[in-house]
Design an enzyme around this catalytic site. Structure first.
Site: not given
Length: 208
Positions: A131-133, A151
C-alpha cells in the site's frame, strides 16, 4: 545485443523474466536440482554457476522463497561482482513514485502503490499489495494475496503469508513471520511468529 540472464529459483521466474526483461536473453537456470525449465537449460546448482568462468558476464534474477538462502546467495553474487536485476512482470502495477531496491521481483497482478519502498532482493508475489507509503526492509517475502496497508513498515527478512493483512501504520520487526490468513492488528516485535489467532511465539536460533 542482449545480455545473458541466469535465473535462480522457482521455475515460473523463467517465464516472468522472459516477459519482464526484454534486454536480456535467458541463458539457463540454476537450482538445487533440475526442474521443469520450459526448454531453458539447467546449469547446475548455485555453486556450479558461480564457479563457471564462462558465465562471468551474465546477470542474475533470484527468486528463492527462503529469505535466508536468498540473502546468502545475493551476497555471494555481489561479492563476485555479479549484477542482480530487478524483475517486474508487465501485469503488475508499480506506481511512478514507488521505489524498488536492486534485485526485487514483482510477480503478476501485484501492486506496489504510491510512495512505497520495497527493499533490495525482496519478493512481491502473485496479487500481493504493497500500500501507499509502505516501507519494507531487504530480503522480505510477500506470499500470494498478502496485503500491507498504508504506512506499514517491515524489517529485513520478514515473511508475510498468503492472504495475510497488516493493518495501516503497523510495524513488523526483523525476521518475523506472519502466518497465512492472519489479520495483524498490533505491532510485531522482531523474530516473532504471528499465528492466525494473533498468538505469537519467538523464533529459536535453529529456525533462522
Amino acid at each position: 545485443m542482449k545480455k545473458r540472464l541466469i535465473v535462480i529459483g522457482a521455475s515460473d521466474l523463467i517465464e516472468i523474466a522472459t516477459a519482464s526483461c526484454p534486454g536480456h536473453e535467458i541463458a539457463g537456470y540454476a537450482d538445487l536440482e533440475a526442474r521443469s525449465g520450459g526448454g531453458v537449460p539447467y546449469l547446475g546448482t548455485d555453486d556450479d554457476v558461480l564457479a563457471d568462468g564462462g558465465l562471468a558476464d551474465a546477470d542474475f534474477a533470484v527468486a528463492i522463497g527462503d529469505n535466508g538462502r536468498r540473502r546468502r546467495l545475493v551476497e555471494r553474487l555481489r561479492r563476485a561482482g555479479r549484477q542482480v536485476v530487478t524483475v517486474v512482470h508487465p501485469s503488475a502495477t508499480v506506481f511512478a513514485s514507488a521505489r524498488l531496491g536492486e534485485g526485487v521481483v514483482v510477480c503478476p497482478q501485484a501492486v506496489v502503490s504510491a510512495d512505497a519502498v520495497v527493499g533490495a532482493s525482496s519478493m512481491v508475489t502473485y496479487a500481493a499489495v504493497v500500500g501507499h507509503g509502505v516501507g519494507t526492509g531487504a530480503y522480505c517475502f510477500l506470499a500470494p494475496g498478502a496485503k500491507l496497508l498504508g504506512g506499514v513498515s517491515l524489517g529485513d527478512e520478514v515473511v508475510v503469508g498468503a492472504n495475510a493483512v497488516i493493518l495501516p501504520g503497523l510495524s513488523v520487526g526483523h525476521r518475523s513471520r506472519i502466518s497465512a490468513g492472519t489479520v495483524v492488528t498490533r505491532p510485531v516485535p522482531e523474530r516473532t511468529v504471528v499465528l492466525l489467532r494473533q498468538q505469537t511465539r519467538n523464533l529459536s536460533l535453529e529456525e533462522e
